[in-house]
Motif scaffolding. Structure first.
Motif, short mmCIF file in Angstrom:
data_model
loop_
_atom_site.label_atom_id
_atom_site.label_comp_id
_atom_site.label_asym_id
_atom_site.label_seq_id
_atom_site.Cartn_x
_atom_site.Cartn_y
_atom_site.Cartn_z
N LYS A 60 -11.56 -2.09 12.99
CA LYS A 60 -11.99 -3.47 13.15
C LYS A 60 -11.39 -4.34 12.05
N GLN A 61 -11.38 -3.84 10.80
CA GLN A 61 -10.80 -4.59 9.70
C GLN A 61 -9.29 -4.73 9.84
N LEU A 62 -8.63 -3.67 10.29
CA LEU A 62 -7.18 -3.72 10.45
C LEU A 62 -6.78 -4.69 11.55
N GLU A 63 -7.56 -4.77 12.61
CA GLU A 63 -7.24 -5.67 13.71
C GLU A 63 -7.44 -7.14 13.33
N SER A 64 -8.36 -7.41 12.40
CA SER A 64 -8.67 -8.79 12.07
C SER A 64 -7.93 -9.30 10.83
N ASN A 65 -7.31 -8.42 10.04
CA ASN A 65 -6.70 -8.84 8.79
C ASN A 65 -5.27 -8.29 8.70
N PRO A 66 -4.26 -9.15 8.93
CA PRO A 66 -2.87 -8.67 8.89
C PRO A 66 -2.43 -8.13 7.54
N GLU A 67 -2.95 -8.71 6.44
CA GLU A 67 -2.57 -8.21 5.11
C GLU A 67 -3.07 -6.79 4.91
N MET A 68 -4.27 -6.52 5.37
CA MET A 68 -4.83 -5.17 5.24
C MET A 68 -4.05 -4.18 6.12
N LEU A 69 -3.62 -4.64 7.28
CA LEU A 69 -2.82 -3.79 8.17
C LEU A 69 -1.51 -3.41 7.50
N GLU A 70 -0.87 -4.39 6.85
CA GLU A 70 0.39 -4.11 6.16
C GLU A 70 0.15 -3.13 5.00
N LYS A 71 -0.90 -3.35 4.24
CA LYS A 71 -1.22 -2.46 3.11
C LYS A 71 -1.47 -1.04 3.61
N PHE A 72 -2.21 -0.90 4.70
CA PHE A 72 -2.50 0.41 5.28
C PHE A 72 -1.22 1.10 5.72
N ALA A 73 -0.34 0.36 6.40
CA ALA A 73 0.91 0.94 6.89
C ALA A 73 1.80 1.38 5.74
N ARG A 74 1.83 0.60 4.67
CA ARG A 74 2.65 0.96 3.52
C ARG A 74 2.10 2.19 2.80
N GLU A 75 0.78 2.25 2.64
CA GLU A 75 0.18 3.37 1.90
C GLU A 75 0.16 4.66 2.70
N GLN A 76 -0.17 4.59 3.97
CA GLN A 76 -0.34 5.79 4.76
C GLN A 76 0.96 6.31 5.37
N TYR A 77 1.83 5.38 5.78
CA TYR A 77 3.04 5.79 6.51
C TYR A 77 4.33 5.44 5.77
N TYR A 78 4.20 4.93 4.54
CA TYR A 78 5.35 4.60 3.71
C TYR A 78 6.30 3.62 4.38
N PHE A 79 5.75 2.66 5.11
CA PHE A 79 6.58 1.61 5.71
C PHE A 79 7.13 0.75 4.58
N LYS A 80 8.28 0.16 4.82
CA LYS A 80 8.89 -0.70 3.81
C LYS A 80 9.58 -1.86 4.50
N ARG A 81 9.79 -2.88 3.72
CA ARG A 81 10.53 -4.04 4.20
C ARG A 81 12.02 -3.76 4.01
N PRO A 82 12.85 -4.46 4.77
CA PRO A 82 14.30 -4.28 4.58
C PRO A 82 14.71 -4.62 3.15
N GLY A 83 15.50 -3.77 2.57
CA GLY A 83 15.97 -3.99 1.21
C GLY A 83 15.08 -3.41 0.14
N GLU A 84 13.95 -2.87 0.49
CA GLU A 84 13.05 -2.26 -0.49
C GLU A 84 13.33 -0.78 -0.61
N HIS A 85 12.99 -0.24 -1.75
CA HIS A 85 13.08 1.19 -1.97
C HIS A 85 11.69 1.69 -2.33
N ILE A 86 11.33 2.84 -1.82
CA ILE A 86 10.01 3.42 -2.11
C ILE A 86 10.23 4.69 -2.90
#
Length: 74
Positions: free
Chosen positions: A41-67
């Motif tokens: 419910k929180q992820l569906e209503s808050n895009p910033e939290m969705l991005e944070k979750f995707a980065r932490e759990q699945y190591y998503f990154k933006r173009p040009g970033e290094h993890i």
């Protein structure tokens, strides 16, 4: 007259333990499902939290970033 079968008592005790453990598992999974529903419910209503979750759990990154993953184990 009463007949007691020791095997029957063992079986009943074993089944009782299994039922008790299964009930504990059911309660555990019910609470986990509720936690996951709240997170969803929180992820569906808050895009910033969705991005944070995707980065932490699945190591998503933006173009040009290094993890860099740093594993600190004792």
């Amino acid at each position: 007259m009463t007949f007691l079968d020791t095997h029957s008592l063992k079986i009943h005790y074993k089944l009782y333990k299994e039922i008790t453990e299964t009930k504990r598992s059911i309660e555990y999974y019910k609470t986990e499902i509720e936690k996951d529903r709240e997170l969803l419910k929180q992820l569906e209503s808050n895009p910033e939290m969705l991005e944070k979750f995707a980065r932490e759990q699945y190591y998503f990154k933006r173009p040009g970033e290094h993890i860099y993953i740093i594993d600190i184990s004792d």
